[in-house]
Design a protein around this motif. Structure first.
Motif, PDB file in Angstrom:
ATOM      1  N   LYS A  97      -8.508  15.731  52.460  1.00 49.10           N
ATOM      2  CA  LYS A  97     -10.020  16.179  52.604  1.00 49.10           C
ATOM      3  C   LYS A  97      -9.860  17.865  53.013  1.00 49.10           C
ATOM      4  O   LYS A  97     -10.956  18.474  52.970  1.00 49.10           O
ATOM      5  CB  LYS A  97     -11.058  15.519  53.537  1.00 49.10           C
ATOM      6  N   HIS A  98      -8.642  18.040  53.418  1.00 55.04           N
ATOM      7  CA  HIS A  98      -8.714  19.788  53.852  1.00 55.04           C
ATOM      8  C   HIS A  98      -7.327  20.283  53.248  1.00 55.04           C
ATOM      9  O   HIS A  98      -6.283  20.563  54.023  1.00 55.04           O
ATOM     10  CB  HIS A  98      -8.470  19.876  55.349  1.00 55.04           C
ATOM     11  N   PRO A  99      -7.309  20.413  52.111  1.00 53.67           N
ATOM     12  CA  PRO A  99      -5.863  20.962  51.564  1.00 53.67           C
ATOM     13  C   PRO A  99      -5.734  22.247  51.673  1.00 53.67           C
ATOM     14  O   PRO A  99      -6.694  23.063  51.911  1.00 53.67           O
ATOM     15  CB  PRO A  99      -6.528  20.683  49.805  1.00 53.67           C
ATOM     16  N   GLY A 100      -4.361  22.526  52.088  1.00 56.46           N
ATOM     17  CA  GLY A 100      -3.872  23.985  52.354  1.00 56.46           C
ATOM     18  C   GLY A 100      -3.982  24.249  53.664  1.00 56.46           C
ATOM     19  O   GLY A 100      -3.648  25.227  54.308  1.00 56.46           O
ATOM     20  N   ALA A 101      -4.969  23.380  54.623  1.00 57.63           N
ATOM     21  CA  ALA A 101      -4.902  23.729  56.124  1.00 57.63           C
ATOM     22  C   ALA A 101      -3.550  23.408  57.052  1.00 57.63           C
ATOM     23  O   ALA A 101      -2.600  22.726  56.352  1.00 57.63           O
ATOM     24  CB  ALA A 101      -5.818  22.714  56.639  1.00 57.63           C
ATOM     25  N   PHE A 102      -3.464  24.500  58.019  1.00 52.39           N
ATOM     26  CA  PHE A 102      -2.186  24.255  58.805  1.00 52.39           C
ATOM     27  C   PHE A 102      -2.283  23.135  59.474  1.00 52.39           C
ATOM     28  O   PHE A 102      -3.416  22.848  60.191  1.00 52.39           O
ATOM     29  CB  PHE A 102      -2.008  25.626  59.538  1.00 52.39           C
ATOM     30  N   VAL A 103      -1.400  22.323  59.582  1.00 55.78           N
ATOM     31  CA  VAL A 103      -1.631  21.008  60.391  1.00 55.78           C
ATOM     32  C   VAL A 103      -0.975  21.100  61.834  1.00 55.78           C
ATOM     33  O   VAL A 103       0.425  21.018  61.809  1.00 55.78           O
ATOM     34  CB  VAL A 103      -1.297  19.731  59.608  1.00 55.78           C
ATOM     35  N   MET A 104      -1.703  21.166  62.884  1.00 59.70           N
ATOM     36  CA  MET A 104      -0.995  21.071  64.356  1.00 59.70           C
ATOM     37  C   MET A 104      -1.396  19.810  65.107  1.00 59.70           C
ATOM     38  O   MET A 104      -2.534  19.370  65.210  1.00 59.70           O
ATOM     39  CB  MET A 104      -2.035  22.304  64.916  1.00 59.70           C
ATOM     40  N   THR A 105      -0.429  19.266  65.323  1.00 56.12           N
ATOM     41  CA  THR A 105      -0.546  17.924  65.995  1.00 56.12           C
ATOM     42  C   THR A 105       0.033  17.890  67.387  1.00 56.12           C
ATOM     43  O   THR A 105       1.040  18.339  67.668  1.00 56.12           O
ATOM     44  CB  THR A 105       0.270  16.938  64.976  1.00 56.12           C
ATOM     45  N   VAL A 119       3.359  21.939  62.647  1.00 51.37           N
ATOM     46  CA  VAL A 119       3.739  22.097  64.143  1.00 51.37           C
ATOM     47  C   VAL A 119       3.167  21.034  65.079  1.00 51.37           C
ATOM     48  O   VAL A 119       2.197  20.373  64.999  1.00 51.37           O
ATOM     49  CB  VAL A 119       3.287  23.293  64.574  1.00 51.37           C
ATOM     50  N   ILE A 120       4.024  20.913  66.009  1.00 48.77           N
ATOM     51  CA  ILE A 120       3.806  20.005  67.195  1.00 48.77           C
ATOM     52  C   ILE A 120       3.352  20.700  68.356  1.00 48.77           C
ATOM     53  O   ILE A 120       3.948  21.636  68.486  1.00 48.77           O
ATOM     54  CB  ILE A 120       4.950  18.951  67.490  1.00 48.77           C
ATOM     55  N   CYS A 121       2.486  20.130  69.354  1.00 45.84           N
ATOM     56  CA  CYS A 121       2.031  20.675  70.556  1.00 45.84           C
ATOM     57  C   CYS A 121       1.984  19.696  71.521  1.00 45.84           C
ATOM     58  O   CYS A 121       2.026  18.630  71.210  1.00 45.84           O
ATOM     59  CB  CYS A 121       0.859  21.663  70.162  1.00 45.84           C
ATOM     60  N   THR A 122       2.001  20.252  72.736  1.00 42.81           N
ATOM     61  CA  THR A 122       1.602  19.678  73.959  1.00 42.81           C
ATOM     62  C   THR A 122       0.651  20.110  74.626  1.00 42.81           C
ATOM     63  O   THR A 122       0.078  20.901  74.233  1.00 42.81           O
ATOM     64  CB  THR A 122       2.952  19.390  74.695  1.00 42.81           C
ATOM     65  N   SER A 123       0.245  19.389  75.619  1.00 48.37           N
ATOM     66  CA  SER A 123      -1.092  20.053  76.337  1.00 48.37           C
ATOM     67  C   SER A 123      -0.707  21.225  77.144  1.00 48.37           C
ATOM     68  O   SER A 123      -1.518  22.081  77.469  1.00 48.37           O
ATOM     69  CB  SER A 123      -1.675  18.834  77.273  1.00 48.37           C
ATOM     70  N   SER A 131      -2.850  30.028  69.122  1.00 48.16           N
ATOM     71  CA  SER A 131      -3.027  31.433  69.192  1.00 48.16           C
ATOM     72  C   SER A 131      -2.202  32.380  68.109  1.00 48.16           C
ATOM     73  O   SER A 131      -2.773  33.462  67.534  1.00 48.16           O
ATOM     74  CB  SER A 131      -3.090  31.985  70.457  1.00 48.16           C
ATOM     75  N   GLN A 132      -1.122  31.612  67.576  1.00 52.46           N
ATOM     76  CA  GLN A 132      -0.274  32.426  66.674  1.00 52.46           C
ATOM     77  C   GLN A 132      -0.411  32.318  65.081  1.00 52.46           C
ATOM     78  O   GLN A 132       0.118  32.806  64.122  1.00 52.46           O
ATOM     79  CB  GLN A 132       1.241  32.056  67.015  1.00 52.46           C
ATOM     80  N   ILE A 133      -1.446  31.196  65.071  1.00 56.06           N
ATOM     81  CA  ILE A 133      -1.636  30.826  63.550  1.00 56.06           C
ATOM     82  C   ILE A 133      -2.675  31.776  62.700  1.00 56.06           C
ATOM     83  O   ILE A 133      -3.729  32.281  63.301  1.00 56.06           O
ATOM     84  CB  ILE A 133      -2.336  29.364  63.428  1.00 56.06           C
ATOM     85  N   PRO A 134      -2.169  32.415  61.700  1.00 58.84           N
ATOM     86  CA  PRO A 134      -3.104  33.438  61.114  1.00 58.84           C
ATOM     87  C   PRO A 134      -4.513  32.960  61.024  1.00 58.84           C
ATOM     88  O   PRO A 134      -4.738  31.780  60.717  1.00 58.84           O
ATOM     89  CB  PRO A 134      -2.205  33.798  59.649  1.00 58.84           C
ATOM     90  N   ALA A 135      -5.325  34.207  61.233  1.00 62.60           N
ATOM     91  CA  ALA A 135      -6.701  33.893  61.245  1.00 62.60           C
ATOM     92  C   ALA A 135      -7.357  33.231  60.114  1.00 62.60           C
ATOM     93  O   ALA A 135      -8.188  32.763  60.128  1.00 62.60           O
ATOM     94  CB  ALA A 135      -7.433  35.178  61.618  1.00 62.60           C
ATOM     95  N   ASP A 136      -6.691  33.919  58.863  1.00 65.41           N
ATOM     96  CA  ASP A 136      -7.217  33.367  57.660  1.00 65.41           C
ATOM     97  C   ASP A 136      -6.935  31.947  57.183  1.00 65.41           C
ATOM     98  O   ASP A 136      -7.196  31.416  56.326  1.00 65.41           O
ATOM     99  CB  ASP A 136      -6.876  34.292  56.579  1.00 65.41           C
ATOM    100  N   ARG A 137      -6.315  31.267  58.208  1.00 71.60           N
ATOM    101  CA  ARG A 137      -5.742  29.797  57.652  1.00 71.60           C
ATOM    102  C   ARG A 137      -6.441  28.645  58.532  1.00 71.60           C
ATOM    103  O   ARG A 137      -6.666  28.888  59.719  1.00 71.60           O
ATOM    104  CB  ARG A 137      -4.150  29.812  58.057  1.00 71.60           C
ATOM    105  N   GLN A 138      -6.986  27.567  57.680  1.00 68.14           N
ATOM    106  CA  GLN A 138      -7.890  26.768  58.447  1.00 68.14           C
ATOM    107  C   GLN A 138      -6.968  25.991  59.341  1.00 68.14           C
ATOM    108  O   GLN A 138      -5.613  25.789  58.694  1.00 68.14           O
ATOM    109  CB  GLN A 138      -8.462  25.808  57.383  1.00 68.14           C
TER     110      GLN A 138
END
Ligand code: 13P
Ligand code: SF4
Length: 306
Positions: A97-105, A119-123, A131-138
């Motif tokens: 439903k969100h093609p092209g979005a950057f997936v942060m898990t 990308v994977i993250c922890t708490s 904060s490093q993901i480009p502002a124009d990317r969902q």
């Protein structure tokens, strides 16, 4: 030297525990930490075996980062309701439903979900990464909506939130917490970002388990209302025995502020799994390879030497 210590030496093994484990497990562990700390510690060690006293997603992540070590999980049923509720089918549908979005898990997810992520993250490092993901990317964030919402507010930019949650952290009652604060006005409310916004908005400090621990050590406050799984209070008391820690109140009669998955592990099971060298965490090589990519991206974006 006791029997467990002898066994560890004979087998060149280490015990790596999460803060939510029973105190008696934490006390025999070579390392106690949050999900990120556990993975980084495992990677730095030269041991043959690592017993992961935590839940499956932690053991899986450690196995992917340490393919040559034997990774044991004392109870193979120790899952995580947050991770288990986000299935690859549901997540793939959500992503479609969100093609092209950057997936942060969030790391509290299965390897199949990690493999679908950028990308994977922890708490501990979620904010630094987002904060490093480009502002124009969902950005799609999953599976924990509360951690996602917390980051979204801190960043001041929208994230598309997968509607998952942790029932342990959801079970805390904001109403009871406010009542408790009225009784102990000098206590600081500290909370894990998996708690609901109604809890987080009252907290003096929000952070991962290791960040909460650090905060209790460094804060001049003497009393804390702890809005996360009660297991961490063991380390808080060890670090600062003169301070007071009040277990966060949950919904009446629920007693859910203990994670039943984490608590499946016992000291007996830890010893037993090391003796038998099972249950062993086995990961399919193709899946490990696919999950490694977003884990490496996390390392790249945080500078952590995983
Ligand atoms: P931490 O990475 O903050 O330790 O969180 C792990 C977890 O399972 C929280 O519920
Ligand atoms: Fe999963 Fe919640 Fe338990 Fe953490 S506390 S392991 S997120 S169920």
């Amino acid at each position: 030297m006791d029997d467990l210590e002898k066994l560890k030496q004979e087998k060149n093994a280490l015990i790596i525990a999460h803060y939510y484990q029973e105190p008696e497990i934490q006390d025999v562990a070579d390392y106690v930490g949050d999900s990120l700390g556990m993975a980084l510690y495992a990677k730095k060690q030269k041991c043959r075996i690592a017993v992961v006293a935590g839940v499956r997603f932690m053991a899986e992540t450690i196995k992917v980062l340490n393919p040559d070590k034997k990774i044991l999980l004392p109870d193979s049923n120790a899952g995580c309701s947050l991770a288990d509720s986000c299935t690859p089918e549901v997540f793939s549908y959500f992503l479609s439903k969100h093609p092209g979005a950057f997936v942060m898990t969030y790391v509290n997810s299965s390897l199949e979900i990690k493999a679908l992520s950028d990308v994977i993250c922890t708490s501990s490092n979620a904010l630094k990464i987002a904060s490093q993901i480009p502002a124009d990317r969902q950005i799609v964030f999953g599976p924990d909506q509360h951690l996602g919402r917390f980051i979204m507010k801190k960043l001041g930019r929208p994230l598309i939130l997968f509607p998952g949650n942790c029932f342990v952290h959801m079970s805390f009652s904001a109403k009871e917490m406010v009542r408790l604060k009225e009784r102990f006005p000098d206590a600081a409310i500290i909370a894990h970002p998996e708690c609901e916004e109604s809890v987080l908005s009252h907290a003096e400090f929000v952070g991962s388990t290791s960040q909460l621990l650090k905060y209790t050590k460094e804060s001049p406050k003497k009393k804390f209302i702890v809005m996360t799984e009660a297991g961490i209070i063991h380390q808080m008391k060890k670090l600062n025995p003169d301070k007071e820690y009040i277990v966060g109140p949950d919904l009446e009669g629920c007693s859910c502020n203990e994670c039943p998955h984490m608590k499946l592990n016992t000291l007996e099971k830890v010893t037993d799994c090391l003796e038998r060298e099972e249950p062993e965490m086995i990961v399919k090589p193709a899946l490990a390879k696919a999950a490694m990519k977003p884990l490496q991206k996390m390392v790249e974006m945080t500078g952590s030497p995983a």
